[in-house]
Design a protein around this motif. Structure first.
Motif, PDB file in Angstrom:
ATOM      1  N   PHE A   1      95.255 -48.273  26.596  1.00  0.00           N
ATOM      2  CA  PHE A   1      96.299 -49.101  27.198  1.00  0.00           C
ATOM      3  C   PHE A   1      95.725 -50.371  27.829  1.00  0.00           C
ATOM      4  CE2 PHE A   1      98.685 -45.251  26.647  1.00  0.00           C
ATOM      5  CZ  PHE A   1     100.004 -45.666  26.510  1.00  0.00           C
ATOM      6  N   GLY A   2      94.400 -50.543  27.743  1.00  0.00           N
ATOM      7  CA  GLY A   2      93.783 -51.751  28.267  1.00  0.00           C
ATOM      8  C   GLY A   2      93.729 -51.815  29.780  1.00  0.00           C
ATOM      9  N   TRP A   3      93.693 -50.657  30.423  1.00  0.00           N
ATOM     10  CA  TRP A   3      93.653 -50.625  31.884  1.00  0.00           C
ATOM     11  C   TRP A   3      92.210 -50.667  32.373  1.00  0.00           C
ATOM     12  CZ3 TRP A   3      97.329 -45.823  32.125  1.00  0.00           C
ATOM     13  CH2 TRP A   3      98.626 -46.216  31.757  1.00  0.00           C
ATOM     14  N   SER A   4      91.879 -51.618  33.213  1.00  0.00           N
ATOM     15  CA  SER A   4      90.541 -51.688  33.806  1.00  0.00           C
ATOM     16  C   SER A   4      90.597 -51.019  35.176  1.00  0.00           C
ATOM     17  CB  SER A   4      90.090 -53.148  33.933  1.00  0.00           C
ATOM     18  OG  SER A   4      91.019 -53.896  34.696  1.00  0.00           O
ATOM     19  N   MET A   5      90.448 -49.717  35.167  1.00  0.00           N
ATOM     20  CA  MET A   5      90.577 -48.942  36.404  1.00  0.00           C
ATOM     21  C   MET A   5      89.724 -47.694  36.285  1.00  0.00           C
ATOM     22  SD  MET A   5      94.358 -47.223  35.740  1.00  0.00           S
ATOM     23  CE  MET A   5      94.374 -46.467  37.354  1.00  0.00           C
ATOM     24  N   ASP A   6      89.483 -47.058  37.427  1.00  0.00           N
ATOM     25  CA  ASP A   6      88.808 -45.770  37.410  1.00  0.00           C
ATOM     26  C   ASP A   6      89.702 -44.788  36.661  1.00  0.00           C
ATOM     27  OD1 ASP A   6      87.755 -43.252  37.911  1.00  0.00           O
ATOM     28  OD2 ASP A   6      87.229 -43.697  39.986  1.00  0.00           O
ATOM     29  N   PRO A   7      89.248 -44.242  35.532  1.00  0.00           N
ATOM     30  CA  PRO A   7      90.124 -43.371  34.734  1.00  0.00           C
ATOM     31  C   PRO A   7      90.578 -42.117  35.475  1.00  0.00           C
ATOM     32  CG  PRO A   7      87.864 -43.212  33.970  1.00  0.00           C
ATOM     33  CD  PRO A   7      87.910 -44.363  34.936  1.00  0.00           C
ATOM     34  N   HIS A   8      89.836 -41.725  36.505  1.00  0.00           N
ATOM     35  CA  HIS A   8      90.221 -40.532  37.265  1.00  0.00           C
ATOM     36  C   HIS A   8      91.483 -40.759  38.096  1.00  0.00           C
ATOM     37  CE1 HIS A   8      85.893 -40.034  36.436  1.00  0.00           C
ATOM     38  NE2 HIS A   8      86.214 -38.769  36.270  1.00  0.00           N
ATOM     39  N   TRP A   9      91.871 -42.044  38.255  1.00  0.00           N
ATOM     40  CA  TRP A   9      93.083 -42.361  39.004  1.00  0.00           C
ATOM     41  C   TRP A   9      94.188 -42.892  38.103  1.00  0.00           C
ATOM     42  CZ3 TRP A   9      93.605 -40.487  43.675  1.00  0.00           C
ATOM     43  CH2 TRP A   9      92.447 -40.207  44.423  1.00  0.00           C
TER      44      TRP A   9
ATOM     45  N   TRP B   1      91.612 -35.564  28.758  1.00  0.00           N
ATOM     46  CA  TRP B   1      90.437 -35.857  27.935  1.00  0.00           C
ATOM     47  C   TRP B   1      90.794 -35.643  26.465  1.00  0.00           C
ATOM     48  CZ3 TRP B   1      85.595 -37.257  30.052  1.00  0.00           C
ATOM     49  CH2 TRP B   1      84.560 -37.387  29.123  1.00  0.00           C
ATOM     50  N   PRO B   2      91.400 -36.631  25.815  1.00  0.00           N
ATOM     51  CA  PRO B   2      91.803 -36.461  24.416  1.00  0.00           C
ATOM     52  C   PRO B   2      90.606 -36.496  23.478  1.00  0.00           C
ATOM     53  CG  PRO B   2      92.235 -38.697  25.129  1.00  0.00           C
ATOM     54  CD  PRO B   2      91.762 -37.953  26.345  1.00  0.00           C
TER      55      PRO B   2
END
Length: 218
Positions: free
Chosen positions: A90-98, A160-161
């Motif tokens: 989705f192009g999100w630049s974020m900590d994936p855990h959140w 976790w896909p």
């Protein structure tokens, strides 16, 4: 993960995590019949495949490394965080855990375990009395334990896909559907019209919204 800390090849960690979740499922589900063991076995295979990629060898990331590297140059395709593929997609630049996917996964996984545990208590009590389980989760679903396993697996896939679990998930869902149908035939043979009336009133896997509203309202 960065520095000298390895992101993968942690096979002991993979085995421990898989063992913990399988043990949790065993303690919540308490299998007794051959059908129960098949259900738990299928779930266990999914969990082993998941943690083998999460901590052992990242097969999905390895196969997609070129695509990830070209489309998301800021992301190390073989880093541990890259395994949470949904934010990257989705192009999100974020900590994936959140990310919403990761947080939603906890709702699915936790809800699945609670549903299995609650259903087992009702089913065990009904079986000890030789009666049909129709209360608790069984008042809203005919197969709450299978639904619980489905929720947990979907939750893990949101978190976790992987290509392997993505292929396994629909196969296992169909397997649970077939096991449920087989179980229904046996219960109908044992309880006859009583079960047929119950089956007409209560859906198999997805509760009716009205029943959820009634539950929350009182």
């Amino acid at each position: 993960m960065n520095g000298d800390v390895p992101a993968y090849g942690l096979w002991l960690l993979a085995a421990v995590n898989a063992g913990v979740f399988i043990l949790f499922a065993f303690s919540f589900f308490k299998p007794t019949t051959a059908r129960d063991w098949r259900s738990l076995g299928a779930f266990s295979a999914f969990v082993v495949a998941l943690f083998a990629e999460m901590y052992g060898f990242p097969l999905t990331l390895y196969l997609l490394a070129g695509w990830v590297g070209s489309n998301f140059p800021a992301l190390d395709p073989l880093s541990h965080d890259a395994g949470h593929l949904w934010p990257a997609l989705f192009g999100w630049s974020m900590d994936p855990h959140w990310s919403p996917f990761h947080l939603l996964s906890f709702v699915f996984i936790g809800g699945g375990f609670m549903l299995i545990a609650a259903a087992w208590r009702v089913l065990h009590d009904a079986q000890s009395k030789g009666s049909l389980a129709t209360s608790g989760p069984y008042a809203r679903l005919r197969h709450p334990q299978y639904a619980g396993f489905a929720l947990i697996m979907i939750g893990f896939f949101l978190q976790w896909p992987t290509l392997v679990t993505g292929l396994m998930l629909p196969v296992l869902l169909v397997m649970y559907w077939r096991l449920a149908k087989s179980e229904e035939r046996e219960v109908e043979a044992a309880y006859g019209d009583r079960y047929r009336h119950y089956a007409r009133a209560v859906p198999a896997f997805l509760p009716r919204p009205a029943s959820l509203l009634h539950s929350s309202g009182g």
